[in-house]
Design a protein around this motif. Sequence first.
Motif, PDB file in Angstrom:
ATOM      1  N   VAL A  86     -17.235 -33.322  -2.677  1.00 44.88           N
ATOM      2  CA  VAL A  86     -17.160 -32.766  -1.328  1.00 44.88           C
ATOM      3  C   VAL A  86     -18.211 -33.412  -0.429  1.00 44.88           C
ATOM      4  CG1 VAL A  86     -17.584 -30.693   0.057  1.00 44.88           C
ATOM      5  CG2 VAL A  86     -16.120 -30.573  -1.961  1.00 44.88           C
ATOM      6  N   TYR A  95     -19.564 -25.255  -2.555  1.00 39.68           N
ATOM      7  CA  TYR A  95     -18.860 -26.495  -2.215  1.00 39.68           C
ATOM      8  C   TYR A  95     -17.593 -26.231  -1.407  1.00 39.68           C
ATOM      9  CZ  TYR A  95     -15.559 -25.552  -6.014  1.00 39.68           C
ATOM     10  OH  TYR A  95     -14.594 -24.980  -6.811  1.00 39.68           O
ATOM     11  N   GLN A  96     -16.930 -25.100  -1.660  1.00 43.22           N
ATOM     12  CA  GLN A  96     -15.710 -24.805  -0.912  1.00 43.22           C
ATOM     13  C   GLN A  96     -16.022 -24.531   0.558  1.00 43.22           C
ATOM     14  OE1 GLN A  96     -12.407 -24.688  -2.614  1.00 43.22           O
ATOM     15  NE2 GLN A  96     -12.061 -25.233  -0.472  1.00 43.22           N
ATOM     16  N   ASP A  97     -17.124 -23.812   0.802  1.00 42.58           N
ATOM     17  CA  ASP A  97     -17.537 -23.571   2.186  1.00 42.58           C
ATOM     18  C   ASP A  97     -17.981 -24.861   2.861  1.00 42.58           C
ATOM     19  OD1 ASP A  97     -17.001 -20.834   2.184  1.00 42.58           O
ATOM     20  OD2 ASP A  97     -18.962 -20.346   1.341  1.00 42.58           O
ATOM     21  N   GLU A 150     -16.826 -27.762   2.286  1.00 45.28           N
ATOM     22  CA  GLU A 150     -15.604 -28.507   2.572  1.00 45.28           C
ATOM     23  C   GLU A 150     -14.876 -27.944   3.789  1.00 45.28           C
ATOM     24  OE1 GLU A 150     -11.980 -30.399  -0.027  1.00 45.28           O
ATOM     25  OE2 GLU A 150     -12.679 -28.411  -0.586  1.00 45.28           O
ATOM     26  N   ASP A 151     -14.872 -26.609   3.922  1.00 43.41           N
ATOM     27  CA  ASP A 151     -14.061 -25.955   4.950  1.00 43.41           C
ATOM     28  C   ASP A 151     -14.762 -25.757   6.287  1.00 43.41           C
ATOM     29  OD1 ASP A 151     -12.089 -25.767   3.031  1.00 43.41           O
ATOM     30  OD2 ASP A 151     -12.499 -23.660   2.553  1.00 43.41           O
ATOM     31  N   GLU A 152     -16.095 -25.715   6.281  1.00 50.43           N
ATOM     32  CA  GLU A 152     -16.819 -25.233   7.460  1.00 50.43           C
ATOM     33  C   GLU A 152     -17.433 -26.315   8.340  1.00 50.43           C
ATOM     34  OE1 GLU A 152     -16.673 -22.342   8.496  1.00 50.43           O
ATOM     35  OE2 GLU A 152     -16.402 -20.927   6.851  1.00 50.43           O
ATOM     36  N   ARG A 153     -17.211 -27.567   8.051  1.00 49.42           N
ATOM     37  CA  ARG A 153     -17.792 -28.625   8.868  1.00 49.42           C
ATOM     38  C   ARG A 153     -17.318 -28.500  10.317  1.00 49.42           C
ATOM     39  NH1 ARG A 153     -16.157 -34.886   9.425  1.00 49.42           N
ATOM     40  NH2 ARG A 153     -18.069 -35.585  10.446  1.00 49.42           N
ATOM     41  N   ARG A 154     -18.282 -28.566  11.262  1.00 51.31           N
ATOM     42  CA  ARG A 154     -17.946 -28.465  12.684  1.00 51.31           C
ATOM     43  C   ARG A 154     -18.812 -29.445  13.479  1.00 51.31           C
ATOM     44  NH1 ARG A 154     -14.783 -25.892  10.327  1.00 51.31           N
ATOM     45  NH2 ARG A 154     -13.994 -23.774  10.715  1.00 51.31           N
ATOM     46  N   ASP A 178     -23.073 -18.408   4.019  1.00 49.67           N
ATOM     47  CA  ASP A 178     -22.185 -19.200   4.861  1.00 49.67           C
ATOM     48  C   ASP A 178     -22.299 -18.612   6.258  1.00 49.67           C
ATOM     49  OD1 ASP A 178     -20.101 -20.762   5.882  1.00 49.67           O
ATOM     50  OD2 ASP A 178     -18.556 -19.388   5.188  1.00 49.67           O
TER      51      ASP A 178
END
Length: 227
Positions: free
Chosen positions: A18, A133-135, A137-141, A197
């Motif tokens: 990730v 790692y899932q956050d 992967e999903d939370e990039r801004r 998160d």
Amino acid sequence: MRRIQTLGILGAGRLGTVLAQLAVAAGYRVLVARSGDPALISSRMKAIGAVAASSAQVIKESDAVILALPLGDYRVLPVEALRGALVVDAMNYWWASDGIRDDLIDPRTSTSELVQAHLDGSRVVKALSHMGYQDLEDERRPQGTAGRKAIAIAGDDPDDIAAVSQLVNDLGFDPVHAGPLSAGIMLESGAEAFGADVDAAQLRAMLDGFWSSQRGIVVARARSSQH
């Protein structure tokens, strides 16, 4: 501040992969090593725009090296090869992979200080460790996005903190300085920030409240007994 351009990652598991994806998307050259033959991850890394390489090549060619390995393996990290390197410790203790290790849960020291003691010629910074790692992967801004999530950083050298802060920002998160490397204990399992998160203000509040938390009181008692 010397800007990181080539990023090395030791560890090709979920976290390492990730982080490689995020760094490639941010425009970095990314080299990734696994514990054995890099050919086994070559096609997977190529698919995300990273390069599979040996640990030696990753260390030699990178401006900074992220440790995305099981924490229990830290003593196998090559001290001489990493001498002088900026090392980002993204490792956490997890009993299922590390085994029961009293040395990795000792409240008198942070795990990043153990890594720094082993890598005595490296510059260790704790970062990219407390968010799953899932956050990641999903939370990039993009920078400036309302509610952008934050990543805490602990380290002793201002230039290294600045370089890693820029990296965190480029990866898509607001950097929050937790304090010196010893403050990394605020990001470990048992602390409120572990698994967090949240945005920068919420993360700062968690860090500021650490010493009045249950984990913080345990740490403070253990450390006061040393004196």
